[in-house]
Design an enzyme around this catalytic site. Structure first.
Site, PDB file in Angstrom:
ATOM      1  N   SER A 234      -7.047  23.167 -12.522  1.00  0.00           N
ATOM      2  CA  SER A 234      -7.119  21.712 -12.484  1.00  0.00           C
ATOM      3  C   SER A 234      -7.011  21.168 -13.901  1.00  0.00           C
ATOM      4  O   SER A 234      -7.739  21.595 -14.802  1.00  0.00           O
ATOM      5  CB  SER A 234      -8.445  21.284 -11.854  1.00  0.00           C
ATOM      6  OG  SER A 234      -8.562  19.884 -11.850  1.00  0.00           O
ATOM      7  N   GLY A 235      -6.077  20.244 -14.106  1.00  0.00           N
ATOM      8  CA  GLY A 235      -5.861  19.668 -15.425  1.00  0.00           C
ATOM      9  C   GLY A 235      -4.774  20.357 -16.215  1.00  0.00           C
ATOM     10  O   GLY A 235      -4.521  20.001 -17.375  1.00  0.00           O
ATOM     11  N   THR A 239       0.597  18.173 -11.249  1.00  0.00           N
ATOM     12  CA  THR A 239       1.093  16.928 -10.656  1.00  0.00           C
ATOM     13  C   THR A 239       2.206  16.327 -11.492  1.00  0.00           C
ATOM     14  O   THR A 239       3.233  15.862 -10.969  1.00  0.00           O
ATOM     15  CB  THR A 239      -0.064  15.924 -10.501  1.00  0.00           C
ATOM     16  OG1 THR A 239      -1.070  16.493  -9.658  1.00  0.00           O
ATOM     17  CG2 THR A 239       0.422  14.630  -9.885  1.00  0.00           C
ATOM     18  N   ASN A 284     -10.094  16.778 -15.104  1.00  0.00           N
ATOM     19  CA  ASN A 284      -8.778  16.152 -15.017  1.00  0.00           C
ATOM     20  C   ASN A 284      -8.960  14.705 -14.593  1.00  0.00           C
ATOM     21  O   ASN A 284      -9.655  14.415 -13.619  1.00  0.00           O
ATOM     22  CB  ASN A 284      -7.914  16.904 -13.982  1.00  0.00           C
ATOM     23  CG  ASN A 284      -6.491  16.391 -13.945  1.00  0.00           C
ATOM     24  OD1 ASN A 284      -6.123  15.492 -14.700  1.00  0.00           O
ATOM     25  ND2 ASN A 284      -5.693  16.967 -13.073  1.00  0.00           N
ATOM     26  N   SER A 287      -6.787  14.232 -10.957  1.00  0.00           N
ATOM     27  CA  SER A 287      -6.825  15.483 -10.206  1.00  0.00           C
ATOM     28  C   SER A 287      -6.446  15.238  -8.751  1.00  0.00           C
ATOM     29  O   SER A 287      -6.928  14.307  -8.109  1.00  0.00           O
ATOM     30  CB  SER A 287      -8.230  16.080 -10.282  1.00  0.00           C
ATOM     31  OG  SER A 287      -8.315  17.247  -9.493  1.00  0.00           O
ATOM     32  N   SER A 288      -5.569  16.082  -8.235  1.00  0.00           N
ATOM     33  CA  SER A 288      -5.188  15.986  -6.825  1.00  0.00           C
ATOM     34  C   SER A 288      -6.343  16.518  -5.982  1.00  0.00           C
ATOM     35  O   SER A 288      -6.722  17.682  -6.108  1.00  0.00           O
ATOM     36  CB  SER A 288      -3.925  16.812  -6.556  1.00  0.00           C
ATOM     37  OG  SER A 288      -2.835  16.304  -7.273  1.00  0.00           O
ATOM     38  N   GLY A 511      -5.607  22.996  -8.236  1.00  0.00           N
ATOM     39  CA  GLY A 511      -5.734  24.175  -9.080  1.00  0.00           C
ATOM     40  C   GLY A 511      -7.098  24.813  -8.935  1.00  0.00           C
ATOM     41  O   GLY A 511      -8.020  24.274  -8.319  1.00  0.00           O
ATOM     42  N   GLU A 513     -10.725  25.725  -9.524  1.00  0.00           N
ATOM     43  CA  GLU A 513     -11.767  24.864 -10.063  1.00  0.00           C
ATOM     44  C   GLU A 513     -13.068  25.631 -10.252  1.00  0.00           C
ATOM     45  O   GLU A 513     -13.509  26.379  -9.356  1.00  0.00           O
ATOM     46  CB  GLU A 513     -12.030  23.668  -9.125  1.00  0.00           C
ATOM     47  CG  GLU A 513     -10.866  22.683  -9.098  1.00  0.00           C
ATOM     48  CD  GLU A 513     -11.176  21.435  -8.290  1.00  0.00           C
ATOM     49  OE1 GLU A 513     -10.382  20.485  -8.378  1.00  0.00           O
ATOM     50  OE2 GLU A 513     -12.201  21.410  -7.585  1.00  0.00           O
TER      51      GLU A 513
END
Length: 1189
Positions: A234-235, A239, A284, A287-288, A511, A513
């Site tokens: 994540s981050g 995306t 992030n 973040s999605s 991602g 986490e």
């Protein structure tokens, strides 16, 4: 002489021949060869040409404006291998007096000439050293070229060098490694897209556009489906990577107006889904919080014609709860911060996020890197492009606002401890926005419907349970609305063409986490990443090695960590964590999160990748709480807190909550909570089971497509640019399996194909296999490679496939096939063109013959018809001519019609222009005489009418006088025709020329006309100049100052007309009534009849005014001569109204000298004009005879 450049973009194996056979062009330092080489397969696999070693030549790469610069001089250049100058070769060149053939920069400016070969060689060495220094600074752009490719430190060092030079992309073959720079590098412009469009994958520096373009071109050439798997923590920038790929396809794919619309919708679906599905987390800012798989559909021309989106496991719990430092989904803040004042007023919202409980739990409503107002405008625009109606948009925002109002809803306990609504204003807003009656909504939030056998009972809820019901309803509303949103976007992206389509899939999913407190959501997300890692292993590492073993190919196995053991730990049937969690959720009795933890310790306590506080050793126990368990993932250890696992997995919405939503007037809510939803007593699937099933479906989708990979790496936890955390990056390199992937790329075979496919493609290279091979495919391949001269170390033959180790071998084969293909194509084209031309010739010849026959027949028939028609017409014409004078009948009707038409046509073309030309009127045929006369009269009237319309009033008055003159003299007096052309005037004597005394005497009578005349005396006929003046009442004869005679118009008496006739022939009643015989007398055989004004019929200008004389003292008739005879008499007839008093006579005229005394004027024609007194006492007027006009 300019240096020459060769390109070897497609098949670098051609370089051998070109280098050996290339002429040495004159350069500033001697013979010079320039070439640009794609580096990946060539630099690794090619042996150096004869006479040149790997330490001999420096490679240069493309620079700006089509120049070549040494590798490293430009931070975005592709990698190179530096070949040093061989000492032996150098000495050899020096001895022979030549310089080494060097790959020189293309487009570089020649330097100053050197005096010795030694200087030139030293300059070459300095350039090589500079290139080496530059390469050491920027690193290698493809890890396949890394010399110590097994060293993790070298891998990390190369990644660090490139990151600090703002080179965030690096290849491992076709896999792209992307490091998040946390800043804008300016490398995503339209110009950059154009640069990477249609270019060889390794020709330009690594870029995500290069990968996207290579996937697109491979899809078009192989006509199959592909997907791009974007993975990372994540981050790490997943995306953003997916957005850049979408932007590239939107710009680079062929398009038209319709396809541009599809591209716009694909692009603008991203900000909408990000607004509703992304949120700020600790790692992030964007973040999605859901998984997204998007299929982009292309037709055979490469045009984007549609798309489809699949979403996975939206983190609904974020709607009602956020950890400290995190935010709810972006759309809530965008609506509050960016919404228009009227919209907020209609939704009952205030522009202050702190007013809403669901937005303040993370205590970070404002984030510096997020502009909610700008993002709101983007979302509004995107919704309009994706075909959201105004009604849909209003209902959608009403739902978002209703969730915020639900979050502010508070409960309090009544006297019995049951929950009641505390703030009615919020529930009224929810009722209004969702279109649900207030009482129904309130009851649904504070009561629960329970079935007791055959009846239903409403059970009041406690405050705690009411809060749970409120939050569950908010999560259900948002979750179902999100699914509706995805389906709505899919409808707008739907492809209407049912023909076969090719697909490129984009997988952008959460991602890996690891937070300080990890809950159920992190467990699901990390499980998803384990499955994707397993897929990556299957498609690359494991499948690669298994294929070699299956085919019986010997090679050195590459060790790698297979995470199947972890996936089985999570998803194994009956023993996996998911099964245990579902079992605990579904079992009767008091199941809690701690009982779930105890069950895991009981069932899987001995697993090496699972540990809890109870199972851990003494040192590990210090890092675990009693409610925690730890999993050793492929990416590292993650500690999960079991608190909330059962509730989040159940995700139960009370039945009463569903029923409350069903009567809603909001169209979206009505769709999300249909009344037809089955009211089954069977417990619905848990969240984790649904997620597991969706992951299985995703895996099947991905296994059916060709994979491409983008591995995203996060350089630091602080999200700061230019900061590279070695420990964090090394950890990501390890769990992403990048080192294993690199070792497989370096150790394996570059190319493998089934015998049938390989033989089908390259059989044209061997005469024995072309055009058809009769034996087995394996035997055909053996025959083919024997003919091609493959060396034993260049290939291996497996059970069903041929494996080729070096790309150069395949490139050489492909080169030969391309040459052969062109030769075959030329032969086929020649044969086909010859056959085609011959067929065309025969077809055209046959067609020409048919056309000629048809044409000749047609022309003959037309000629026959034309002649028959001509004969018929001629016969009718002759017969009509012969019977033209007979009454109209069948025989002459057409001829007569022709005669009429012909005459009228000629008449139309020859009409007289004026009345005076009417004599030129065409002579009509006998049958048209009557018609001609009628037409002539009509035409004369037409001309006269036209003439009359054009004359002026003055001209009209003149014509009226002329008409009067004509009526009196035309055909009677000889000189009349000569007077027609002379215009009449108003007077011949001006008032100034009349004596004033005379003028005063007669002016009261209004002078109408005056003219000079010559008066002949009655006695002796002496001429006297006088003025004849016509007034309104009388005529005056004036002699200078006095009036000689006044003649009333009424006193003009009759004269006499003389004819030399026998008296017996004269009828007393002829011409004049009331005439007595006494009125006639005989004189020399002439008889005269009395008139008012007498003129002769000759060309003289005399006239006699006969005056009635009743008194002997009165003067008698006047004999006058006037040059303006016709004008004067016409004026007299008009003024005196004596239109019939003027008579034209022949012979002599008797006039009265005085009463009882008569005189005579005789007129005759002579040689010249004379006036004299004859011997008989008569006045003789002799005039010349005029020629008739």
């Amino acid at each position: 002489m300019a240096s020459r450049t060769w390109r070897a973009d497609l098949y670098p194996s051609r370089f051998h021949t070109r280098l050996r056979n290339a002429p040495r062009m004159a350069g500033p330092d001697g013979p010079l060869i320039k070439v640009k080489v794609p580096l990946i397969p060539y630099l690794l696999e090619h042996p150096p040409p004869q006479g040149i070693t790997r330490d001999t030549v420096e490679c240069f790469s493309p620079g700006p404006q089509n120049t070549c610069v040494p590798v490293g001089a430009n931070s975005h250049d592709p990698p190179s291998t530096l070949w040093r100058l061989n000492t032996t070769l150098r000495s050899s060149f020096l001895r022979r007096g030549t310089t080494t053939p060097v790959f020189s920069p293309r487009g570089t400016v020649p330097g100053p000439p050197h005096n010795s070969l030694e200087d030139r060689c030293n300059r070459i060495l300095r350039n090589m050293e500079a290139s080496l220094t530059a390469r050491d600074r920027v690193g290698i752009q493809d890890f396949v070229l890394l010399d110590p490719y097994t060293s993790e430190s070298a891998f990390l060092d190369n990644l660090r060098k490139r990151f600090h030079e703002n080179l965030i992309y690096t290849y491992i073959g076709t896999l792209l490694v992307s490091v998040n720079p946390y800043k804008d590098l300016g490398i995503y412009s339209k110009k950059q897209m154009d640069t990477y469009m249609g270019v060889n994958f390794f020709e330009l520096p690594p870029h995500i556009y290069a990968l996207a373009d290579n996937v697109f071109r491979t899809m078009l050439s192989e006509f199959n489906n592909h997907f791009i798997l974007i993975s990372g923590e994540s981050g790490a920038g997943k995306t953003e990577a997916s957005k850049k790929i979408l932007q590239f396809y939107a710009v680079s794919c062929p398009s038209n107006r319709l396809l541009n619309n599809v591209g716009d919708r694909l692009l603008l679906s991203n900000p909408v889904l990000e607004a509703f599905g992304n949120a700020k987390t600790l790692k992030n800012d964007n973040s999605s919080r859901f998984g997204k798989y998007m299929d982009i559909q292309f037709n055979y021309r490469g045009e984007a014609v549609g798309g489809h989106i699949l979403s996975y496991l939206l983190e609904k719990s974020r709607v009602v709860h956020q950890n400290h430092g995190e935010r709810n989904f972006h759309i809530f803040y965008q609506l509050v911060e960016g919404g228009e004042e009227d919209l907020l007023r209609w939704l009952g919202l205030e522009r202050n996020c702190k007013k809403y409980r669901y937005l303040v739990q993370g205590d970070c409503a404002k984030v510096s890197s997020i502009n909610d107002k700008s993002d709101w405008k983007t979302v509004r625009k995107a919704l309009s492009v994706i075909d959201f109606s105004e009604s849909d948009t209003e209902h959608l925002f009403a739902i978002i606002a209703s969730v915020l109002h639900l979050g502010n809803l508070k409960f309090e306990a009544d006297a019995r401890g049951y929950a009641t609504v505390k703030n009615y204003q919020e529930i009224q807003w929810v009722s209004k926005l969702l279109g649900i009656p207030n009482q129904v909504l309130q009851q649904g939030l504070t009561h629960r419907k329970i079935e007791a056998k055959t009846e239903e009972v409403l059970s009041p809820l406690s405050v705690e349970h009411a809060v749970y019901a409120r939050d569950a309803l908010a999560k259900a509303i948002y979750g179902r609305t999100f699914n509706w949103l995805v389906n709505k976007i899919n409808e707008s992206l739907a492809n209407q063409d049912s023909s076969r389509k090719m697909v490129i899939g984009l997988l952008d999913i959460y991602g890996f986490e690891v937070f300080s407190v990890n809950s159920f959501e992190q467990f699901c997300i990390n499980y998803c990443n384990e499955k994707l890692q397993q897929l990556f292993i299957q498609l690359t590492l494991k499948s690669e090695q298994e294929e070699y073993e299956l085919e019986g190919i010997e090679w050195e196995p590459v060790p790698y960590f297979n995470n199947k053991i972890i996936c089985d730990l999570v998803e194994e049937k009956f023993r996996g964590i998911i099964s245990l969690l579902d079992e605990e959720c579904l079992r009767p009795g008091e199941a809690t999160d701690l009982t779930f933890l105890e069950k895991m310790e009981e069932k899987i306590g001995g697993h090496p990748h699972f540990v809890t506080h109870k199972l851990a050793d003494k040192n590990t126990r210090k890092t675990l709480e009693r409610g925690d368990f730890r999993l050793l993932h492929y990416a590292g250890e993650v500690t999960y807190c079991v608190v909330g696992f059962l509730d989040k997995n159940n995700d139960l919405l009370y039945r009463s909550g569903k029923e409350v939503m069903q009567p809603s007037k909001n169209a979206i809510i009505k769709h999300c909570f249909p009344s037809s939803e089955p009211d089954s007593k069977k417990r619905p699937e848990t969240v984790v089971t649904q997620f597991k099933s969706s992951l299985m479906g995703l895996t099947e989708i991905l296994m059916s497509k060709e994979p491409w990979y983008v591995r995203c790496i996060k350089p630091n936890e602080a999200k700061q640019p230019a900061k590279f955390d070695d420990v964090l990056v090394r950890h990501q390199i390890k769990y992403l399996g990048l080192m294993e992937h690199l070792r497989v790329r370096r150790a394996g075979f570059a190319y493998r194909r089934r015998y049938e496919i390989f033989l089908q493609r390259y059989k044209a290279l061997c005469p024995d296999t072309w055009p058809n091979w009769k034996g087995t495919p394996e035997e055909g391949v053996r025959c083919l490679i024997k003919h091609l001269g493959y060396k034993t170390d260049e290939y291996k033959l497996g059970r069903t496939k041929i494996f080729i180790r070096h790309p150069r071998t395949l490139f050489a084969t492909e080169d030969a096939f391309q040459v052969c293909k062109h030769q075959l194509a030329t032969r086929i084209q020649a044969k086909y063109k010859g056959w085609r031309v011959k067929e065309d010739y025969l077809r055209q010849k046959e067609a020409a013959t048919r056309i000629e026959n048809c044409w000749r027949g047609l022309m003959a028939r037309k000629e026959r018809e034309r002649r028959a028609w001509a004969v018929k017409v001629i016969k009718k014409f002759i017969k009509g001519f012969m019977t033209r004078n007979q009454p109209a009948c069948i025989d002459n009707s057409e001829y007569l019609a022709y005669v009429r038409q012909n005459y009228l046509t000629r008449l139309k073309e020859n009409l007289p222009k004026t009345v005076l030309e009417m004599g030129s009127w065409l002579t009509p045929p006998p049958i048209l005489k009557e018609v001609s006369e009628l037409l002539q009269n009509i035409y004369i009237r037409y001309l006269v009418r036209q003439f009359v319309r054009e004359i002026t009033p003055q001209r009209k008055a003149q014509l009226l006088l002329k008409a009067q003159t004509s009526s009196m003299f035309k055909g009677k007096k000889e000189s009349y025709p000569f007077s027609v052309c002379r215009l009449f005037v108003d007077t011949r004597i001006a008032l100034e020329d009349i004596n004033l005394k005379v003028l005063q005497t007669i002016q009261h009578e209004h002078i109408k006309y005056s003219v000079p005349v010559v008066k002949y005396d009655r006695n002796g006929f002496r001429p006297r100049l006088r003025q004849l003046i016509f007034t309104q009442e009388a005529a005056y004869l004036v002699e200078e100052t006095k009036i000689k005679q006044r003649i009333d118009y009424s006193s003009l008496k009759g004269g006499f007309v003389a004819k030399k006739l026998d008296l017996s022939l004269i009828s007393l009643t002829q011409s004049v009534s009331l005439v007595n015989r006494s009125d006639f007398f005989k004189r020399g055989g002439w008889f005269v009849k009395r008139r008012g004004v007498s003129v002769s019929n000759l060309s003289d200008n005399f006239f006699i005014l006969h005056v009635t004389c009743d008194d002997i003292k009165q003067k008698g008739d006047l004999v006058l001569q006037c040059d303006y005879l016709y004008e004067a008499l016409t004026k007299l007839s008009v003024v005196g109204d004596k239109h019939s008093c003027v008579k034209v006579v022949q012979g002599s005229v008797r006039f009265d000298i005085q009463p009882g005394r008569e005189g005579f004027v005789e007129f005759k024609s002579g040689q010249e004009s004379m006036v004299y007194r004859a011997k008989n006492g008569h006045l003789m007027v002799e005039s010349t005879r005029t020629k008739s006009r």
